[in-house]
Design an enzyme around this catalytic site. Structure first.
Site, PDB file in Angstrom:
ATOM      1  N   LYS A 154      34.003  46.362  39.824  1.00  0.00           N
ATOM      2  CA  LYS A 154      33.612  44.549  40.401  1.00  0.00           C
ATOM      3  C   LYS A 154      32.408  44.635  40.517  1.00  0.00           C
ATOM      4  CE  LYS A 154      35.579  40.616  40.164  1.00  0.00           C
ATOM      5  NZ  LYS A 154      36.866  40.386  38.921  1.00  0.00           N
ATOM      6  N   ASP A 203      32.635  36.039  36.757  1.00  0.00           N
ATOM      7  CA  ASP A 203      33.878  36.037  38.060  1.00  0.00           C
ATOM      8  C   ASP A 203      32.729  34.370  37.820  1.00  0.00           C
ATOM      9  OD1 ASP A 203      36.236  37.185  39.041  1.00  0.00           O
ATOM     10  OD2 ASP A 203      34.955  36.173  40.665  1.00  0.00           O
TER      11      ASP A 203
END
Ligand code: NDP
Ligand code: 2IT
Length: 444
Positions: free
Chosen positions: A124, A164
């Protein structure tokens, strides 16, 4: 080390990273029975290893705003685990981004990706850059600068970022353009790409659709369906938008949407031209959800979340820790029967416990929102074979994957004596894949 000792050491070694501690505790506590059954995991120190990222990259992102002023933001990519495939996971651009948020998201991503059955490791990244209120040119200059550093750490078989919070089609476009310019390579290094340059149909819809498919699977175990049910959705971004669309298509009525300023409540349902209005408001005009209330003359609750409104199904699709134990109690008192997490870790631990104790069907994020990354995996697959599938075919793959994730989580929960507990089931099923892969590959 025992589970409790590993958790303690994570808290000690990662001070102040509250969200990361929370995510680690949830996973580790639910795999205790697995550790008892598999002394080989303890001997190989799988738990001690799995909570430490393989690599963390931190960088400075300098860009110029429209007034010619220099701005400085942080940038990071946490490559958490590559035991089953290249690092894979989104980029978040939001002022709240710091190491603890990206580490919690990267840690969750390991197990989520394992559940999809596709070969993707966990990672991430992101920045504390706030795209809100910025011009397209400012967002582009930021993305160019971000990629000027990130490109050397990623690659189609190394690490494949995606979107995201705060990173959608526009940002992926600017990032991809800069990657291509610097490297002189057109390759599958990001997902969520545009349809004309390597993107996959259904990727924009995938997380929201997947969360509703997962909800349907949970409801089936109680001989229920979503048809005719009242649904509360939080957020109004990518995941929320397509959760609403799919819920509508399956005959449900969605009565709420929200953003960080407040909640709209529309008892007649957010569908048809009202849904079109939301799509234009959020994706083109980039406005606030309160404008929906102004336009359609419905209630707007400033500073409030959707959970006080009566619903049978709740789909939190905004951000972490947006359902407190108090919110969960309100939902339960109002008759909620199923909660599926479109967002990552939106329910606080006390809320999760209440849902489970009260027999509410509860789909944790790493199972319920895995449709997004799964369809990213399908995008990579299409890029590798140099073909693209139709909407129907891709949606069928997505649907099958969500049915399969539900099956895996339900089976693991039952096998370990927690029938119907999808938190334990998803954690165990995901963990077993990763732990075995790490064991097979020696001391990596
Ligand atoms: P978007 O940026 O498209 O939308 C985010 C939405 O959540 C907006 O309505 C935003 O409101 C709201 N929100 C964000 N931060 C906060 C906050 N701190 N408090 C209250 N509301 C907030 O993001 P996505 O829809 O892509 O992501 C939503 C969630 O889903 C995240 O948890 C993400 O990690 C998760 N997720 C996303 C996937 C994807 O494919 N996109 C895949 C799997 C999970 P505002 O505009 O006011 O900021
Ligand atoms: O949290 C997530 O799974 C995502 N933001 C999607 C990641 C991806 O690589 O598609």
């Amino acid at each position: 080390m025992s589970v409790e000792n590993v958790i303690r050491s994570v808290i000690e070694k990662n001070p102040g990273e509250r969200e990361f501690h929370q995510a680690v505790r949830e996973v580790l506590e639910s795999i205790e029975p697995v550790m008892k059954k598999h002394p080989e995991f303890e001997k190989a120190k799988i738990l001690d290893r799995i909570v430490v990222p393989e690599r963390e990259i931190y960088f400075r992102v300098v860009w110029e705003d429209d007034r010619g002023e220099i701005q400085v933001n942080n940038g990071m990519r946490i490559q958490f685990n590559s035991a089953i495939g290249p690092y894979k996971g989104g980029l978040r651009f939001h002022p709240s981004v710091y190491r603890g948020i990206i580490k919690f998201l990267g840690f969750e991503q390991i197990f989520k990706n394992a559940l999809t059955t596709l070969p993707m490791g966990g990672g991430k990244g992101g920045s504390d850059f706030d795209p809100k209120g910025k011009s397209d040119a400012e967002v582009r200059r930021f993305c160019v600068s971000f990629m000027n550093e990130l490109y050397r750490h990623i690659g189609p078989n190394t690490d494949v970022p995606a979107g995201d919070i705060g990173v959608g089609g526009r940002e992926i476009g600017y990032l991809y353009g800069q990657y291509r310019r610097i490297t002189n390579r057109f390759e599958s290094v990001l997902t969520g790409k545009g349809m004309n340059w390597g993107g996959s149909l259904v990727r924009p819809e995938a997380t929201g659709y997947g969360a509703v498919y997962f909800t349907e699977e949970m409801l089936k175990t109680k001989k229920e369906t979503i048809k005719g049910k009242t649904v509360a959705v939080s957020g109004s971004g990518n995941v929320a938008q397509y959760a609403v669309q799919k819920a509508n298509q399956l005959g449900a009525k969605v009565v709420t949407l929200s953003d960080s300023n407040g909640t709209v409540y529309d008892p007649d349902g957010i569908s048809g031209t009202k849904w079109d209005f939301v799509m234009d408001l959020k994706n083109v005009k980039r406005g606030r959800i309160s404008e929906y209330a102004d336009k359609f003359g419905v209630d707007y609750c400033e500073g409030e979340r959707p959970w006080k409104f009566e619903c049978e199904i709740a789909l939190p699709c905004a951000t972490q820790n947006e359902i407190s134990a108090k919110d969960a109690k309100m939902l339960i008192d109002n008759g909620v029967i199923a909660v599926a997490e479109g967002a990552n870790m939106p329910t606080e631990p006390g809320g999760v416990d209440l849902f489970i104790e009260n027999g509410v069907l509860f789909g944790p994020g790493k199972a319920a929102n895995a449709g997004g990354v799964a369809t990213s995996g399908l995008e990579m697959c299409q890029n590798h074979i140099g073909m693209s599938w139709s909407f129907e075919e891709t949606d069928r793959h997505l649907h099958n994957i969500m049915v399969n994730i539900h099956k895996q989580a339900a089976a693991a929960a039952e096998k370990y004596g927690h029938k119907g507990n999808y938190v334990i089931g998803a954690n165990i099923a995901g963990f077993l894949k990763i732990a075995n892969a790490m064991l097979d590959q020696g001391q990596s």
